[in-house]
Design an enzyme around this catalytic site. Structure first.
Site, PDB file in Angstrom:
ATOM      1  N   LYS A   1       0.854  -1.205   0.000  1.00 55.92           N
ATOM      2  CA  LYS A   1       0.000   0.000   0.000  1.00 55.92           C
ATOM      3  C   LYS A   1       0.886   1.251   0.000  1.00 55.92           C
ATOM      4  O   LYS A   1       0.689   2.167  -0.789  1.00 55.92           O
ATOM      5  CB  LYS A   1      -0.876   0.016   1.241  1.00 55.92           C
ATOM      6  CG  LYS A   1      -1.543   1.360   1.544  1.00 55.92           C
ATOM      7  CD  LYS A   1      -2.454   1.324   2.749  1.00 55.92           C
ATOM      8  CE  LYS A   1      -1.787   1.611   4.034  1.00 55.92           C
ATOM      9  NZ  LYS A   1      -1.602   3.027   4.370  1.00 55.92           N
ATOM     10  N   ASN A   2       1.901   1.273   0.875  1.00 53.82           N
ATOM     11  CA  ASN A   2       2.687   2.501   1.034  1.00 53.82           C
ATOM     12  C   ASN A   2       3.732   2.696  -0.050  1.00 53.82           C
ATOM     13  O   ASN A   2       4.419   3.709  -0.062  1.00 53.82           O
ATOM     14  CB  ASN A   2       3.311   2.551   2.438  1.00 53.82           C
ATOM     15  CG  ASN A   2       2.227   2.691   3.502  1.00 53.82           C
ATOM     16  OD1 ASN A   2       1.063   2.974   3.184  1.00 53.82           O
ATOM     17  ND2 ASN A   2       2.588   2.470   4.747  1.00 53.82           N
TER      18      ASN A   2
ATOM     19  N   ARG B   1      -0.562  14.512  12.268  1.00 53.90           N
ATOM     20  CA  ARG B   1       0.012  14.347  10.926  1.00 53.90           C
ATOM     21  C   ARG B   1       0.337  15.703  10.274  1.00 53.90           C
ATOM     22  O   ARG B   1      -0.195  16.058   9.221  1.00 53.90           O
ATOM     23  CB  ARG B   1      -0.925  13.526  10.043  1.00 53.90           C
ATOM     24  CG  ARG B   1      -1.485  12.262  10.678  1.00 53.90           C
ATOM     25  CD  ARG B   1      -0.439  11.215  11.012  1.00 53.90           C
ATOM     26  NE  ARG B   1       0.177  10.594   9.862  1.00 53.90           N
ATOM     27  CZ  ARG B   1      -0.307   9.538   9.238  1.00 53.90           C
ATOM     28  NH1 ARG B   1      -1.450   9.042   9.605  1.00 53.90           N
ATOM     29  NH2 ARG B   1       0.320   9.025   8.210  1.00 53.90           N
TER      30      ARG B   1
ATOM     31  N   ARG C   1      -8.637  -0.481   4.694  1.00 54.55           N
ATOM     32  CA  ARG C   1      -7.827   0.550   4.040  1.00 54.55           C
ATOM     33  C   ARG C   1      -6.453  -0.008   3.682  1.00 54.55           C
ATOM     34  O   ARG C   1      -5.810   0.461   2.760  1.00 54.55           O
ATOM     35  CB  ARG C   1      -7.651   1.752   4.982  1.00 54.55           C
ATOM     36  CG  ARG C   1      -8.875   2.622   5.142  1.00 54.55           C
ATOM     37  CD  ARG C   1      -8.522   3.856   5.928  1.00 54.55           C
ATOM     38  NE  ARG C   1      -7.252   4.363   5.461  1.00 54.55           N
ATOM     39  CZ  ARG C   1      -6.307   4.883   6.257  1.00 54.55           C
ATOM     40  NH1 ARG C   1      -6.510   4.952   7.543  1.00 54.55           N
ATOM     41  NH2 ARG C   1      -5.172   5.329   5.772  1.00 54.55           N
TER      42      ARG C   1
ATOM     43  N   ASP D   1       4.300   0.815  12.177  1.00 51.14           N
ATOM     44  CA  ASP D   1       3.116   0.130  11.643  1.00 51.14           C
ATOM     45  C   ASP D   1       2.986  -1.295  12.168  1.00 51.14           C
ATOM     46  O   ASP D   1       1.936  -1.916  12.010  1.00 51.14           O
ATOM     47  CB  ASP D   1       3.151   0.109  10.107  1.00 51.14           C
ATOM     48  CG  ASP D   1       2.995   1.501   9.545  1.00 51.14           C
ATOM     49  OD1 ASP D   1       3.209   1.682   8.332  1.00 51.14           O
ATOM     50  OD2 ASP D   1       2.693   2.426  10.325  1.00 51.14           O
TER      51      ASP D   1
ATOM     52  N   CYS E   1      -5.439  12.315  11.702  1.00 48.73           N
ATOM     53  CA  CYS E   1      -6.218  11.082  11.560  1.00 48.73           C
ATOM     54  C   CYS E   1      -6.237  10.403  12.930  1.00 48.73           C
ATOM     55  O   CYS E   1      -5.819  10.982  13.918  1.00 48.73           O
ATOM     56  CB  CYS E   1      -5.590  10.182  10.503  1.00 48.73           C
ATOM     57  SG  CYS E   1      -4.072   9.454  11.082  1.00 48.73           S
TER      58      CYS E   1
HETATM   59  C1  EPZ Z   1       3.979   7.038   6.228  1.00 46.23           C
HETATM   60  O1  EPZ Z   1       3.198   8.066   6.807  1.00 46.23           O
HETATM   61  C2  EPZ Z   1       3.071   5.825   6.127  1.00 46.23           C
HETATM   62  N1  EPZ Z   1       1.947   6.125   5.253  1.00 46.23           N
HETATM   63  C3  EPZ Z   1       2.569   5.439   7.516  1.00 46.23           C
HETATM   64  O2  EPZ Z   1       1.786   4.252   7.370  1.00 46.23           O
HETATM   65  C4  EPZ Z   1       3.772   5.127   8.401  1.00 46.23           C
HETATM   66  O3  EPZ Z   1       3.325   4.827   9.701  1.00 46.23           O
HETATM   67  C5  EPZ Z   1       4.708   6.344   8.433  1.00 46.23           C
HETATM   68  O4  EPZ Z   1       5.089   6.700   7.081  1.00 46.23           O
HETATM   69  C6  EPZ Z   1       5.978   6.075   9.225  1.00 46.23           C
HETATM   70  O5  EPZ Z   1       6.653   4.979   8.671  1.00 46.23           O
HETATM   71  C7  EPZ Z   1       2.121   6.056   3.905  1.00 46.23           C
HETATM   72  O6  EPZ Z   1       3.213   5.811   3.423  1.00 46.23           O
HETATM   73  C8  EPZ Z   1       0.908   6.313   3.057  1.00 46.23           C
HETATM   74  P1  EPZ Z   1       5.993  10.499   8.338  1.00 46.23           P
HETATM   75  P2  EPZ Z   1       3.769   9.591   6.813  1.00 46.23           P
HETATM   76  O7  EPZ Z   1       5.852  11.736   7.535  1.00 46.23           O
HETATM   77  O8  EPZ Z   1       4.464   9.884   5.548  1.00 46.23           O
HETATM   78  C9  EPZ Z   1       5.928  13.764  11.789  1.00 46.23           C
HETATM   79  C10 EPZ Z   1      -0.021   2.834   7.687  1.00 46.23           C
HETATM   80  O9  EPZ Z   1      -0.430   2.288   8.718  1.00 46.23           O
HETATM   81  N2  EPZ Z   1       5.901  14.742  10.683  1.00 46.23           N
HETATM   82  O10 EPZ Z   1       7.271   9.722   8.282  1.00 46.23           O
HETATM   83  O11 EPZ Z   1       2.674  10.502   7.239  1.00 46.23           O
HETATM   84  C11 EPZ Z   1       4.592  13.057  11.944  1.00 46.23           C
HETATM   85  O12 EPZ Z   1       3.742  13.812  12.777  1.00 46.23           O
HETATM   86  C12 EPZ Z   1       0.406   4.282   7.730  1.00 46.23           C
HETATM   87  O13 EPZ Z   1       0.132   2.254   6.578  1.00 46.23           O
HETATM   88  C13 EPZ Z   1       6.034  16.098  10.973  1.00 46.23           C
HETATM   89  O14 EPZ Z   1       6.177  16.491  12.129  1.00 46.23           O
HETATM   90  O15 EPZ Z   1       4.832   9.480   7.995  1.00 46.23           O
HETATM   91  C14 EPZ Z   1       4.966  11.750  12.587  1.00 46.23           C
HETATM   92  O16 EPZ Z   1       5.090  11.949  13.977  1.00 46.23           O
HETATM   93  C15 EPZ Z   1       0.121   4.918   9.067  1.00 46.23           C
HETATM   94  N3  EPZ Z   1       5.986  16.999   9.956  1.00 46.23           N
HETATM   95  C16 EPZ Z   1       6.354  11.448  12.008  1.00 46.23           C
HETATM   96  O17 EPZ Z   1       6.832  12.685  11.462  1.00 46.23           O
HETATM   97  C17 EPZ Z   1       5.818  16.603   8.646  1.00 46.23           C
HETATM   98  O18 EPZ Z   1       5.798  17.489   7.747  1.00 46.23           O
HETATM   99  C18 EPZ Z   1       6.350  10.384  10.928  1.00 46.23           C
HETATM  100  O19 EPZ Z   1       5.613  10.876   9.858  1.00 46.23           O
HETATM  101  C19 EPZ Z   1       5.685  15.232   8.370  1.00 46.23           C
HETATM  102  C20 EPZ Z   1       5.728  14.312   9.397  1.00 46.23           C
END
Ligand code: EPZ
Length: 423
Positions: free
Chosen positions: A22-23, A121, A401, A309, A116
């Site tokens: 998915k990701n 996020r 999802r 995850d 979410c």
């Molecule tokens: C991706 O989310 C995945 N989703 C998530 O999978 C996964 O848990 C996550 O990466 C971490 O591996 C997809 O790929 C579609 P991040 P993403 O930006 O990109 C903070 C699932 O279950 N952050 O690495 O949103 C954020 O708040 C989903 O399949 C900022 O502060 O993850 C979080 O604490 C859930 N500012 C941390 O970084 C930003 O601009 C990780 O977020 C962006 C992120």
């Protein structure tokens, strides 16, 4: 609203095959609009989030045909740069369309994706990186209005190795003049898959998988055919299903390197996990002990650390282990929604901020529980496979999802699980 009904205690046996990640497919679907030529994608998973992304692509002009798990996409006629609200609100990961639309259309309008179930996020790192490329972003009335007429390559350092920010900047930078460097980039395998997909269309991206990625802007892209990597979290989910039921199964279509952290943790619980010969790509065999050992300490970290995850999934297995385990959730601020539901099933868990302490019990008890988010919901399914009696899990739309026909796949290896429409 759908429900899963599970009668626990069944041993699992046989082979189960993992499908596309998915990701990986979500950012790759965004990348499709970088080219005007036909794109064929193999092994795509049938998931609500993927369906939503396909609706976004169609809403801006893509023509899409599908045959089983193959997608035929014609992105020649993209006629809009406005990403419809209703889809962004449905899946916040559609924010990755921003970088792709900017690269293709030099402008974009997208509503601010909300938080979410698992956290706020924020997207500050996405916007900071895009602004460094020269994108003019006006935030007004909940919308991001972006102009990217003259993107120029930049040297961007991410405060945190955000997966989404790395993907968005990579996508936009493919059409920026000159070279972009992303430092402290996310190293997840899905980033490498996105790099390989972009390069398969004539892009010039290098370094994905390390913390420094370089992107050289190109004038245009050609057609491509591509198979996305298998879903490492779905693979980990099947491994947990075997672990929590004391079973032996074979999981096919895995890339062992992508699930090393998960395999290491499950070996600590006493599971024997070995490469399995005799099938295509990678396959692994797991043989679980009658009862798992507790794991003293697990902390979630960005790849290649233990993935957030998999936190809920591992926790479900540890609820029936011998001893006490501690899990620290370092990535998201609200990712313990499965805890009260597991407690309803007889688990003994205490949480304090981002730390959960799990005292293993011999067996869980079936109960009526609710899925609160994608991976927490999957953890409840795992718990139901172990529990004495019947477990009913509602709100399965969260689970669907990220899991393609999870009940069918688990039934195919012996689980007593069915999907029912809740009254
Ligand atoms: C991706 O989310 C995945 N989703 C998530 O999978 C996964 O848990 C996550 O990466 C971490 O591996 C997809 O790929 C579609 P991040 P993403 O930006 O990109 C903070 C699932 O279950 N952050 O690495 O949103 C954020 O708040 C989903 O399949 C900022 O502060 O993850 C979080 O604490 C859930 N500012 C941390 O970084 C930003 O601009 C990780 O977020 C962006 C992120």
């Amino acid at each position: 609203m759908g429900k899963f009904r599970i009668r626990g205690g069944r041993k699992l046996a046989g082979n189960v095959r993992v499908i596309g990640a998915k990701n990986a497919i979500l950012p790759i679907l965004a990348a499709v609009i970088l080219t005007r030529k036909p794109v064929v994608l193999y092994d795509f998973p049938h998931l609500a989030d993927v369906e939503n992304m396909l609706l976004i692509l169609q809403s801006i002009g893509c023509r899409i045909k599908r045959e089983n798990s193959t997608l035929f996409i014609d992105p020649s006629d993209i006629n809009s740069w406005v990403i419809p609200d209703r889809y962004v609100k449905e899946i916040r990961s559609s924010i990755v369309m921003l970088g792709a639309v900017l690269a293709r259309m030099q402008k974009a309008v997208i509503t601010y994706p909300g938080g979410c179930e698992i956290g706020q996020r924020p997207i500050n790192l996405h916007l900071q990186g895009l602004r460094q490329l020269g994108v003019i972003i006006t935030e007004s009335h909940g919308y991001l209005e972006c102009e990217a007429a003259n993107m120029v390559g930049a040297d961007i350092h991410l405060d945190y190795p955000s997966v989404g920010a790395t993907e968005n900047i990579m996508l936009a930078a493919t059409r920026a003049r000159g070279r972009t460097v992303i430092r402290n980039a996310a190293k997840e395998p899905e980033i490498t898959d996105l790099q390989n997909f972009i390069n398969s269309m004539g892009g010039k991206v290098a370094g994905a998988g390390s913390n420094t990625i370089t992107i050289d802007g190109v004038e245009s892209f050609h057609e491509t055919e591509y198979t996305v990597i298998p879903d490492r979290i779905v693979a980990g989910t099947y491994l947990v299903a075997a672990a929590i039921t004391g079973s032996e199964i074979v999981v096919e279509n895995v890339i062992l390197e992508h699930i090393q952290a998960i395999v290491t943790k499950l070996r600590e619980t006493g599971c024997m996990i070995t490469p399995y010969k005799g099938t295509d790509l990678g396959a692994i065999k797991i043989k679980a002990p009658p009862r798992l050992w507790a794991i003293e300490n697990t902390k979630t970290h960005p790849y290649p650390g233990f993935p957030t995850d998999m936190q809920a999934l591992l926790m479900s297995a540890l609820t029936v282990s011998k001893g006490t385990s501690i899990i620290t959730e370092n990535i998201f601020e609200n990712r313990f929604k499965h805890v009260p539901e597991l407690i309803r099933m007889g688990a003994r868990i205490r949480t304090e901020g981002k730390i959960a302490v799990i005292q293993g019990v011999p067996r869980l008890k079936g109960a009526q529980v609710s899925a609160g988010d994608l991976r927490g919901g999957a953890a409840l399914v795992m718990a139901g496979l172990n529990a004495e009696g019947v477990t009913e899990i509602d709100n399965v739309r969260h689970i669907e999802r990220g899991y393609d026909k999870l009940d069918e796949y688990l039934r195919s290896i012996g689980a007593d699980i069915e999907r029912i429409e809740s009254s």
